[in-house]
Design an enzyme around this catalytic site. Structure first.
Site, mmCIF file in Angstrom:
data_model
loop_
_atom_site.group_PDB
_atom_site.id
_atom_site.type_symbol
_atom_site.label_atom_id
_atom_site.label_comp_id
_atom_site.label_asym_id
_atom_site.label_seq_id
_atom_site.Cartn_x
_atom_site.Cartn_y
_atom_site.Cartn_z
ATOM 1 N N ASP A 1 -3.733 -3.801 12.098
ATOM 2 C CA ASP A 1 -3.632 -4.363 10.750
ATOM 3 C C ASP A 1 -4.205 -5.780 10.739
ATOM 4 O O ASP A 1 -4.005 -6.544 11.674
ATOM 5 C CB ASP A 1 -2.170 -4.381 10.288
ATOM 6 N N LYS B 1 0.874 -1.171 0.000
ATOM 7 C CA LYS B 1 0.000 0.000 0.000
ATOM 8 C C LYS B 1 0.911 1.220 0.000
ATOM 9 O O LYS B 1 1.924 1.235 0.705
ATOM 10 C CB LYS B 1 -0.847 -0.004 1.264
ATOM 11 N N HIS C 1 -6.576 1.826 14.115
ATOM 12 C CA HIS C 1 -6.888 0.474 13.633
ATOM 13 C C HIS C 1 -5.754 -0.460 14.024
ATOM 14 O O HIS C 1 -4.662 -0.018 14.395
ATOM 15 C CB HIS C 1 -7.024 0.465 12.099
ATOM 16 N N HIS D 1 -2.878 1.590 16.092
ATOM 17 C CA HIS D 1 -2.070 2.717 15.621
ATOM 18 C C HIS D 1 -2.908 3.608 14.704
ATOM 19 O O HIS D 1 -4.000 3.227 14.272
ATOM 20 C CB HIS D 1 -0.793 2.224 14.927
HETATM 21 C C1 OGA Z 1 -1.720 1.576 7.429
HETATM 22 C C2 OGA Z 1 -0.918 2.316 8.426
HETATM 23 C C3 OGA Z 1 0.854 3.849 8.930
HETATM 24 C C4 OGA Z 1 1.720 4.891 8.315
HETATM 25 O O1 OGA Z 1 -1.772 2.016 6.277
HETATM 26 O O2 OGA Z 1 -2.285 0.522 7.824
HETATM 27 O O3 OGA Z 1 -1.046 2.029 9.582
HETATM 28 O O4 OGA Z 1 2.746 5.197 8.916
HETATM 29 N N1 OGA Z 1 -0.051 3.261 8.005
HETATM 30 O O5 OGA Z 1 1.366 5.428 7.255
HETATM 31 NI NI NI Z 2 -1.844 0.040 9.825
#
Ligand code: OGA
Ligand code: NI
Length: 335
Positions: free
Chosen positions: A223, A202, A221, A277
């Protein structure tokens, strides 16, 4: 297009000093009110090149149990491989909007892959200050190249090089985590799908935000993955929830941020923790991050590992197929 992209909204509100009301979080969530400063516990930083395997195993197992998140340094992925991954991602998000829309997640698609803005339904129509691009990078049989940008032209090479290096890190992490549970080196990797373990990349794109005190990037959330391995850019923004407060996770150049995901918490019957987080955004800077979610194949049923269960330690989680777990989580249905 499912909704206007945050990048476009950010551009049109740049000089306004305000944000649209749907981006204003409730007082329970606003980062300016809910972030604890001053007392600054930090997640562990672990030297991944430690030749003492027992010591590495205990450091990783303790961090996964006590924090559910840690950073690794000296992970062996060459700096230029990571820099290239970041550069091609930045170049993609710098393309004109119409060109990015060529990779938009199709409206009726069951898969998460593609360029998009909203991931899960939010209460009261609230929105998060972030756009994203999702696509798988491993194994080759799982890849849909239609979601890999053709522009910049080196996008594919850069992502393939990163995927190749990341496999070594993922295998080593899984073997240390496995031994940390008292299992053989290969057992945990097998339990999350073996060679079918899917690497879902992502890219998060958090544009500058006129009111970073009121908005959030990704909302709180855990993961869904087994493990997440994240490359951030230099702009701090990741926060972790601990002892009833939100804390900033320090940016360490060249480190990888490792998150224990829900599937590893389940497999370990709660020994390893999937940690809550979220991300904050900045007024004058674009934050980006590149998490790779290591996910079991959709049909694989995940539950507490039988070897870890006993009369004294009964299963704390249901066993269910990963695709069913994802469906419930995205639609906010209890697991
Ligand atoms: C996510 C996430 C954290 C970040 O996309 O699940 O927690 O540092 N990203 O961008
Ligand atoms: Ni995340």
């Amino acid at each position: 297009m499912d909704m206007e992209r945050v990048q476009a909204i950010a551009f049109s509100f740049m000089t306004e000093g305000r944000i649209p009301p749907e981006f204003i979080r409730s007082e329970k969530e606003q980062p300016a009110i809910t972030t604890l400063h001053g007392y600054d516990p930090q997640i562990p930083t672990i030297d991944f090149s430690d030749p003492d395997e027992d010591s590495l195993t205990s450091l990783i197992a303790e961090a996964s149990r006590d924090w559910g998140m840690f950073q690794i340094v000296n992970h062996g992925i060459p700096t230029h491989v990571i820099n290239n991954l970041q550069k091609v991602g930045e170049d993609f998000f710098a393309l004109p909007q119409e060109e990015k829309e060529l990779y938009a997640k199709p409206p009726d698609s069951k898969s998460i892959e593609g360029y998009g803005t909203r991931l899960q339904k939010e209460e009261e129509g609230k929105r998060a200050w972030v756009d994203h691009l999702f696509h798988k990078i491993w194994p080759p049989s799982a890849i849909n190249y239609q979601f890999w940008p053709k522009n910049p032209p080196s996008y594919r090479d850069a992502n393939e090089a990163y995927a190749k290096c990341l496999r070594g890190v993922a295998d080593k992490l899984l073997s240390r985590l496995s031994v940390g549970l008292g299992l053989g080196e290969k057992e945990l990797r097998e339990s999350v799908g073996g060679d079918e373990l899917t690497y879902l990349l992502k890219i998060n794109y958090y544009p500058p935000c006129p009111r970073p005190d009121l908005a959030l990037g990704v909302v709180a959330h855990t993961d869904m993955s087994a493990i997440t391995i994240l490359v951030p850019n230099h702009v701090q923004g990741l926060q972790l929830f601990r002892d009833d407060h939100w804390f900033d996770v320090k940016y360490i150049p060249n480190a990888l941020v490792i998150h224990i995901g829900d599937q590893l918490e389940i497999l370990s019957n709660g020994k390893y923790k999937s940690v809550l987080h979220r991300t904050t955004v900045k007024k004058d800077m674009t934050r980006m991050s590149w998490p790779v979610f290591l996910e079991p194949p959709p049909e694989l049923a995940i539950g507490p590992l039988p070897k870890l269960i006993s009369d004294d330690n009964p299963p704390k989680y249901k066993k269910k197929r990963y695709c069913d777990y994802v469906y419930c989580k995205l639609n906010k249905i209890p697991q």
